[in-house]
Scaffold this active site. Structure first.
Site, PDB file in Angstrom:
ATOM      1  N   GLU A 219       0.809  -1.138  -0.017  1.00 24.75           N
ATOM      2  CA  GLU A 219      -0.115  -0.058   0.132  1.00 24.75           C
ATOM      3  C   GLU A 219       0.870   1.248  -0.053  1.00 24.75           C
ATOM      4  O   GLU A 219       1.957   1.360   0.659  1.00 24.75           O
ATOM      5  CB  GLU A 219      -0.956   0.097   1.169  1.00 24.75           C
TER       6      GLU A 219
ATOM      7  N   GLU B  10      -3.163  11.153   2.379  1.00 25.95           N
ATOM      8  CA  GLU B  10      -4.284  11.413   3.250  1.00 25.95           C
ATOM      9  C   GLU B  10      -4.328  12.766   3.884  1.00 25.95           C
ATOM     10  O   GLU B  10      -3.365  13.397   4.274  1.00 25.95           O
ATOM     11  CB  GLU B  10      -4.135  10.411   4.632  1.00 25.95           C
TER      12      GLU B  10
ATOM     13  N   TRP C 226     -13.633   9.211   3.563  1.00 28.22           N
ATOM     14  CA  TRP C 226     -14.222   8.258   4.887  1.00 28.22           C
ATOM     15  C   TRP C 226     -14.214   9.084   6.356  1.00 28.22           C
ATOM     16  O   TRP C 226     -13.445  10.095   6.371  1.00 28.22           O
ATOM     17  CB  TRP C 226     -13.679   6.896   4.698  1.00 28.22           C
TER      18      TRP C 226
ATOM     19  N   THR D 160      -7.796   5.545  16.257  1.00 26.06           N
ATOM     20  CA  THR D 160      -8.131   6.070  14.732  1.00 26.06           C
ATOM     21  C   THR D 160      -8.864   7.505  14.828  1.00 26.06           C
ATOM     22  O   THR D 160      -8.706   8.432  14.014  1.00 26.06           O
ATOM     23  CB  THR D 160      -9.074   5.232  14.118  1.00 26.06           C
TER      24      THR D 160
END
Length: 544
Positions: free
Chosen positions: A120, A124, A209, A220
């Site tokens: 990955e 972000e 999201w 998170t």
């Protein structure tokens, strides 16, 4: 400082884990389908929906706005996470995109490259932070130390910025507005002696999201800026364009073993589906097809077109001439009819006749009016006495005589009754012409020329005039019996002389006629009796 970095790394790991998934992981012994290759380079501008054979939409709708020239990704409520993902893979390459991040606590805007074995590479953007973050993972191993923050002169939520990844088997370079902000070396990417450098075919995802969703891990949510207030939405991320270049060329990529190393990936030669779609030539326009024709074919087309145009023009000219001639003929005919009518009107006027005085129908007599005047009772008509003078004037009689044969032809029987006393038409069947007079006698008379008494059998004497209706009539009005022979024509000539005898053609000779003058002398009538003015009276016993 180290503690803060550790918390950030944990948060970034949670973010990555929240969006990461794989349908098939070859490193776990799965037999996976080949990855379709991009095999070329291409740019997409998101002012319209991208080709569905190359891109797919996940977890919510995406709106493409032609005016803004961008795709809008929106979170309206909890659970929304609209994502645009490529159906093709790149095996090393360059990815560049123009993005404006969303504002909002706990809202994360992102771009991610992801492989089947969970290699990955990420960009972000946190809704409450003006900076950008970069990160990478290998084989899905949770390494909390791989993420970094990068300051941007203009907050990422306030304007579009160009973000770029250049990825090879040796390194990853990150750029913001063409300025390099980070490099990751493959040789330095180890986690507990495990190679975690991304090196297998990956596909691209763009999405938004809620990292602050209360259902997610607390670490998170803290990294995302806190719990998301969905009632304060909607939250929007915008992407204008994407440019992707695949450094490998081929049709597809096949996993050779479970090692997850770039050496194990087999490249199948040929053009990929994405390559065919992107480089497909647009259908030629008619103009393009014409330009591709040989010169001789173009000349033939020009000649054929000219011939068709000439034929159409000739047809139009012929039609116009034909219509003009028809119109002229109709005009001449109308003029001739008008002239004929004018001459006819002038002729009437010269003769002293007023054409405007003509009427369509003659006068008719009403039975009710005749009854009120004493000329009828019940269902029969009576002939009034001489003193009542109902039958017109001597002038009318003279006018009737002057009408000649046409007037005589108009005389009809008094009744249609079948009895012996009824009067027959004054023209017998087979007579020489419409103006001839038939015998006024009953069948069985002594001779064809003799005039029979106008009476029924059994009358008092041959000189008596019998009722002018047949036997059985309810009322018997009689004419006064004249002293002389049979009935003569009750008409006068224009000079007052007696009219011709009412005899059949071929009679032995003239007999004494009763003119109106003599009848008046014998006191049978006056000058107004027995006129022709009752011809055409209505009713079963009227004169016809």
């Amino acid at each position: 400082m180290l503690w803060r970095r550790f918390l950030s790394a944990v948060a970034l790991l949670g973010v990555a884990s929240a969006q990461v998934n794989s349908d098939c992981d070859p490193t776990e012994g799965h037999k996976c389908k080949p990855n379709p290759a991009l095999g070329t380079s291409h740019s997409w501008h998101f002012n319209s929906t991208p080709n569905g054979q190359l891109w797919e939409t996940l977890v919510g709708p995406i709106h493409y706005n032609e005016d803004d020239g961008a795709a809008k990704f929106t979170i309206d409520e909890q659970g929304d996470s609209p994502t645009l993902r490529s159906k093709f893979y790149i095996f090393f390459g360059r990815v560049e995109f123009s993005l404006k991040a969303s504002k909002g606590r706990g809202i994360v805007s992102s771009m991610m490259l992801l492989s089947d074995d969970l290699d990955e590479i990420d960009w972000e953007f946190i809704g409450t932070n003006a900076s950008a973050t970069t990160n990478f993972y290998g084989k899905g191993i949770e390494d909390y130390t791989n993420g970094e923050w990068h300051d941007v002169p203009v907050p990422v939520q306030d304007d579009y910025h160009n973000y770029t990844i250049v990825w090879t088997k040796d390194k990853i370079d990150f750029y913001i507005d063409e300025n390099q902000v980070r490099r990751v070396e493959a040789k330095d990417s180890k986690s507990n002696d495990t190679d975690i450098f991304p090196q297998t075919p990956m596909r691209m995802s763009l999405g938004i999201w809620a990292g602050g969703d209360p259902s997610l891990h607390e670490g998170t949510r803290e990294w995302a800026g806190g719990d998301t207030d969905f009632d304060a939405g909607p939250y929007d991320m915008y992407v204008k364009s994407v440019n992707i270049e695949d450094y490998s060329s081929g049709k597809e990529y096949i996993w050779g073993d479970e090692s997850g190393s770039w050496e194990s990936i087999e490249i199948v030669e040929g053009n990929s589906t994405a390559y065919e779609i992107i480089h497909q030539k647009p259908e030629k326009t008619l103009n393009d097809k014409f330009n591709d024709l040989p010169q001789a074919a173009k000349i033939a087309i020009y000649a054929g077109g000219a011939a068709v145009a000439a034929a159409i023009l000739a047809g139009l000219i012929f039609y116009c001439i034909k219509q003009r001639r028809r119109g002229a003929q109709e005009a001449r005919t109308a003029l001739q009819h008008s002239e004929a009518e004018r001459m006819e009107l002038n002729k009437f006027k010269k003769s002293g006749i007023d054409p405007d005085g003509f009427t369509e129908h003659g006068a008719e007599y009403n039975a009710r009016e005749m009854k009120a005047g004493g000329m009828a009772d019940g269902d029969s008509y009576n002939v009034p006495g001489a003193s009542e003078k109902p039958w017109g004037t001597a002038a009318a009689i003279g006018a009737g005589a002057g009408a000649g044969a046409a007037g005589a032809a108009a005389l009809r029987s008094y009744s249609q009754s079948p009895g012996p006393g009824s009067y027959h038409d004054l023209r017998g069947p087979g007579s020489p012409g419409p103006g001839s007079y038939h015998d006024l006698r009953s069948p069985g008379s002594p001779g064809p020329a003799a005039y029979h008494d106008m009476r029924s059998p059994g009358s008092p004497g041959p000189g008596a005039y019998h009722d002018m209706r047949g036997p059985g009539s309810p009322v018997h009005g009689r004419f006064p019996t004249p002293p002389v022979g049979p009935l003569r024509s009750p008409s006068l000539g224009a000079d007052g002389s007696q009219s011709p005898l009412m005899r059949s053609p071929g009679s032995p000779g003239p007999q004494q006629a009763y003119g109106a003058h003599r009848m008046q002398q014998q006191n049978f009538s006056d000058a107004r009796d027995y006129g022709m003015d009752r011809i055409g009276s209505p009713g079963p016993h009227g004169y016809r």
